[in-house]
Structures are given as structure tokens and as C-alpha cells.
Design a protein around this motif. Structure first.
Motif, mmCIF file in Angstrom:
data_model
loop_
_atom_site.group_PDB
_atom_site.id
_atom_site.type_symbol
_atom_site.label_atom_id
_atom_site.label_comp_id
_atom_site.label_asym_id
_atom_site.label_seq_id
_atom_site.Cartn_x
_atom_site.Cartn_y
_atom_site.Cartn_z
ATOM 1 N N LEU A 74 0.851 -1.184 0.000
ATOM 2 C CA LEU A 74 0.000 0.000 0.000
ATOM 3 C C LEU A 74 0.888 1.236 0.000
ATOM 4 N N ALA A 75 0.613 2.167 -0.896
ATOM 5 C CA ALA A 75 1.387 3.404 -0.963
ATOM 6 C C ALA A 75 0.644 4.514 -0.233
ATOM 7 N N GLY A 76 1.385 5.542 0.156
ATOM 8 C CA GLY A 76 0.767 6.667 0.838
ATOM 9 C C GLY A 76 1.773 7.761 1.122
ATOM 10 N N TRP A 77 1.423 8.639 2.076
ATOM 11 C CA TRP A 77 2.267 9.765 2.462
ATOM 12 C C TRP A 77 2.464 9.749 3.972
ATOM 13 N N CYS A 78 3.647 10.194 4.395
ATOM 14 C CA CYS A 78 3.978 10.234 5.824
ATOM 15 C C CYS A 78 4.917 11.409 6.068
ATOM 16 N N PRO A 79 4.756 12.142 7.190
ATOM 17 C CA PRO A 79 5.725 13.197 7.514
ATOM 18 C C PRO A 79 7.132 12.630 7.604
ATOM 19 N N SER A 80 8.094 13.364 7.059
ATOM 20 C CA SER A 80 9.475 12.870 7.012
ATOM 21 C C SER A 80 9.997 12.506 8.399
ATOM 22 N N GLY A 81 9.662 13.312 9.397
ATOM 23 C CA GLY A 81 10.159 13.061 10.737
ATOM 24 C C GLY A 81 9.571 11.837 11.394
ATOM 25 N N ALA A 82 8.516 11.265 10.829
ATOM 26 C CA ALA A 82 7.866 10.098 11.426
ATOM 27 C C ALA A 82 8.189 8.805 10.699
ATOM 28 N N VAL A 83 8.958 8.860 9.616
ATOM 29 C CA VAL A 83 9.222 7.662 8.818
ATOM 30 C C VAL A 83 9.989 6.617 9.623
ATOM 31 N N VAL A 89 8.770 1.418 3.317
ATOM 32 C CA VAL A 89 9.727 1.733 2.262
ATOM 33 C C VAL A 89 9.541 3.175 1.800
ATOM 34 N N ARG A 90 10.653 3.890 1.645
ATOM 35 C CA ARG A 90 10.616 5.233 1.066
ATOM 36 C C ARG A 90 10.565 5.124 -0.449
#
Length: 477
Positions: free
Chosen positions: A107-116, A131-132
Motif C-alpha cells: 500500500l502506498a501513501g504519504w507520511c511526515p518525514s520526521g515520522a518515517v 519503504v521510502r
């Protein structure tokens, strides 16, 4: 974090959850509990079993809950069944949106960089990989403004989000816009006593807001900031619950020097408009490159028109010919750049020239009307001072008679102050908002972004100790 990052929305990363099919549900439960990942959901999906059962039960208006294990054939307990079914229906929707290849689902999506990094650790126990991915070409990430999830922290993001969603490429104007708002409010609401009441109200809302008022708790920074600015303006005007003469006038008396207050308000508005044009130029550059920043009427071209006309008017008012000519030249240069930018977007020819001329006239008219619109700061500041003066005159007039008239004087003071406070607070709040949105934000934004909507479902069971239920489990980073 570099200071410049605070001027931008939270940086987003394109990510994917890759997991064996057998562990898909467990991974999705972890994602839902974290509440900091926005997963792509396929369109046109048929309702799953949990969604159909929820529809048969009549739906559930409250927030969903998510059990670690799926509901059994008979479903959970009747009281909590709808909430659990609602959470299960959301999980089913995302599970069915996953791309499957053999025994692996993704599943693809978006996440804040600081929370990856934190999400990767959170999923490690489920056998899933976080995965980035590269950002898709031509796709704008969703926007999350800093402080948007912290009701108890000082944040002016509600002022911006009520207007619209900031494009991901643009500057985050929350703090500058909030400061401008409370300063404008204070100019119109200049009274030390009234400002102190606003500060007290804001602090009470911050510390002890009743649960039924939790939705308006985010207003406390505006109340405190507006109250502080009202106190400062009150010292400048010498006002303490009206013209009680308890304070000296440090700058001017609004009722005695209205022209001076009017000039100051218009000058302050011209400064705010120049700053808005400058921020707009930065936004145009980040959105479409340096060319658009130079030619846009909300960019450098518009800034040149505004500054040139302001300089010309100021020079003419002080009878200085050379600065007036210089200002007019800068304004003409700005109009020329604006005309070039507008004409490029038209069909050309006579029709394009006519459209360009109309747009140029609109630019000039807007510079004048928007600047003069800030005269309302002085007008409503005068109104506030006049109402307070009427209340004080009525109070002192009754008090002179002594005896029973003292009780009437006290009643006039209390009731008159309450009415003045409520009326002027409402008027100043609305007028400052109007100036913010119509005069300033119209130069900052030309597009709307898409808000970041992370998937969050509260787990079934008690909330862990130390967790603030008003803040989702994942920091924006």
C-alpha cells in the motif's frame, strides 16, 4: 531543525507498506493506531462484509474503534459493535486497496518525514517493511501545517486552515498571519482593562476549558495575543476601561487626534500589503519558477506597483518632486511586467490586449482600495474609544449626585463596559479577519493545496497512560 523549515509546511515522504499477505491486517492495525500515514484508497470498491453489517445495523455516528483481532461471526458486544464494525470497515477498505503480487501486498501513501523512522520501527514486529519511494512526477504532496494537531500549544494554524489549504510548495504563513491579526485587533480594541479581560479569558480556555468547549480551545492563542496587543494599544491611547485618566496618553488620544490615527492605520496597512506581496513572490517562485515570480501581479511585479505608488503618493503629500517621479517610474515598471505576464496567458491580438488593459486597471484600483481599506482600523478604534467615553461620562454624571445614584453609576459602568466589550470584541475580530483574508491572503495564495488526512483509528481498550486523547499518536515531525 533549520529555522527555515518553520516557514514551510511539514515535509512529506512518499512511502509504501510492504507486507506478506498473512500479516496485512496486523500491519494495518499498527498503521491505524499510529495515525500518521495517509494511505491511498482505491475508488469504486464494493462494500466489504464489515461495511455491509454496519449498514444493516444502521451505521454509527461516533468515532470508530479497531480491535486487534477481527470481530467473530456473532460480532462483538451490542454496545460497542457499531464502533468496532466501523473501524473494521475502514481497515477492509484499505486492505482491498492493496496491490498484491504473489504472497506480498503493498500500500502506498504519504507520511511526515520526521515520522518515517518511527513508523518503520513500529511495523518491524509485523514482518512489514516501511519503504521510502520517489515522489511521483506531477503529484503534489498533501499539506500539514506545523502545530495543527496540538490544541494546547500556541498556534495560529486555524486562521489559515479556515481560509483554505496552503499548497505544499508555499510558505506556511501561520505565525506572521496570526501576529498581524492580533496587532490589527489590538489597534481597534485599545484598552488596558478590556485587553486584560481577553488575556484572562484566553488563559482560562487554555487551562480549564470544559469538555463541551474543547472544539474552541484552539482559539486561546488568539484571545491571549489580541488581549496583549489591546493592552499595549490601551497604554498608547491612555485608556483603562475608557478615558478614566488613570493612565497617561503615551502616543495619542483617538478622539482628539483621529487624523493622526487614520494616517498611521493606512501606513500600517501599506506595510502589511508590501510584506504580503513579498511572500507572494516567494510562493510564485516555489510554485512555477522565477519567471512567474517576476511577472505575477501577486509577485515582484505587483510589489513594484505597490511600492512605487506608495512612494509617489507619500512624496506628493510632502511636496517632493524627485521621489514622486522615482515612485511613478517604479510603478510603471511593475505595470509593464504585469502586462507582459498577463498578455502571455491570453490568446493575443486585440482581445488579449483588451484583457490585459482591464487586468492592469484592476491591479491599480486594488492597490488603492486595499490600502485605504485599512482605514477601518482607525475607524473602529475610534468607535471603541467613543463607546467607552459614553459609558464613562454616564458613570461620572450619576456618581456626582451621590447617595442612591452611586448604585446606578456602578450599574452603568458594569453593564456599559460589558456591552462595549462584547460588541467591540466581535466587531474587531470580524474586521481583522476580513482584512487578513481579502487584503493579505489574496496576495499570498493563487492555488489551493490538499490537506494531509492520516488514517487514525483508536484501538479498542483503554488509552495508554500519559497519552493526550486530543492529539493523534504520531507527531508531524
Amino acid at each position: 531543525m533549520p529555522w527555515s523549515e518553520n516557514l514551510l509546511p511539514v515535509r512529506m515522504r512518499r512511502v509504501a507498506v510492504v507486507v506478506p499477505r498473512t500479516g496485512l491486517r496486523g500491519a494495518l492495525v499498527r498503521v491505524a493506531e499510529a495515525g500518521c500515514v495517509e494511505l491511498d484508497v482505491a475508488e469504486g470498491l464494493e462494500p466489504g462484509p464489515a461495511a455491509r453489517r454496519l449498514q444493516a445495523a444502521g451505521g454509527h455516528p461516533g468515532p470508530p474503534l479497531l480491535a486487534t483481532e477481527p470481530p467473530g461471526a456473532d460480532g462483538p458486544a451490542p454496545v460497542t459493535a457499531p464502533a468496532l464494525l466501523k473501524g473494521e470497515a475502514e481497515l477492509e477498505e484499505r486492505a482491498r486497496s492493496a496491490v498484491r503480487q504473489g504472497e506480498v501486498a503493498a500500500l502506498a501513501g504519504w507520511c511526515p518525514s520526521g515520522a518515517v523512522a518511527g513508523m518503520a520501527d513500529r511495523l518491524r514486529g509485523t514482518g512489514a517493511a516501511f519503504v521510502r519511494l520517489r515522489r511521483p512526477r506531477g503529484v503534489e504532496p498533501p499539506t500539514l501545517l506545523r502545530g495543527a494537531r496540538a490544541p494546547r500549544r500556541a498556534s495560529f494554524t486555524p486562521l489559515v486552515s479556515a481560509y483554505g489549504t496552503v499548497p505544499y510548495a508555499d510558505l506556511d504563513p501561520s505565525w506572521p498571519a496570526g501576529i498581524a491579526y492580533v496587532v490589527m485587533f489590538g489597534i481597534m480594541f485599545g484598552d488596558v482593562g478590556h485587553g486584560a479581560l481577553l488575556v484572562l479569558t484566553g488563559l482560562l480556555l487554555w487551562r480549564r476549558a470544559p469538555r463541551r468547549l474543547a472544539g474552541v480551545r484552539t482559539a486561546w492563542p488568539f484571545l491571549v495575543g489580541a488581549g496583549v496587543c489591546g493592552i499595549l494599544a490601551g497604554f498608547a491611547y491612555g485608556e483603562f476601561f475608557g478615558p478614566t485618566h488613570l493612565l497617561p496618553v503615551l502616543w495619542l488620544n483617538p478622539l482628539q487626534e483621529p487624523e493622526r490615527l487614520l494616517i498611521a492605520a493606512v501606513g500600517f496597512g501599506a506595510l502589511l500589503l508590501a510584506l504580503a506581496h513579498g511572500a507572494g513572490a516567494v510562493n510564485r517562485w516555489r510554485e512555477q519558477g522565477p519567471g512567474w515570480a517576476v511577472y505575477a501581479s501577486t509577485g515582484c511585479a505587483g510589489l513594484a506597483v505597490h511600492l512605487g505608488l506608495a512612494l509617489a503618493v507619500l512624496a506628493l503629500a510632502t511636496h517632493r518632486t524627485a521621489p514622486a517621479a522615482a515612485g511613478a517610474s517604479v510603478a510603471v515598471l511593475g505595470l509593464g511586467l504585469t502586462a507582459a505576464g498577463v498578455f502571455r496567458t491570453t490568446a493575443g491580438g486585440l482581445e488579449g490586449g483588451t484583457e490585459t488593459a482591464v487586468r492592469l486597471l484592476d491591479v491599480v484600483v486594488r492597490v488603492g482600495t486595499n490600502t485605504l481599506s485599512f482605514a477601518r482600523l482607525a475607524a473602529f478604534g475610534l468607535t471603541h474609544a467613543a463607546l467607552a467615553d459614553v459609558v464613562w461620562r454616564g458613570t461620572t454624571g450619576l456618581a456626582r449626585h451621590g447617595g442612591a445614584a452611586l448604585a446606578g453609576a456602578a450599574a452603568v459602568l458594569v453593564v456599559g463596559t460589558a456591552v462595549t466589550f462584547a460588541l467591540e470584541a466581535l466587531v474587531a475580530g470580524v474586521q481583522a479577519l476580513r482584512l487578513e483574508y481579502y487584503e493579505l491572503f489574496s496576495r499570498l495564495f493563487e492555488f489551493q493545496g490538499r490537506p494531509f488526512r492520516p488514517w487514525y483509528v483508536q484501538p479498542a481498550g483503554p488509552v495508554p497512560a500519559g497519552t493526550d486523547p486530543e492529539v493523534t499518536a504520531c507527531s508531524p515531525g
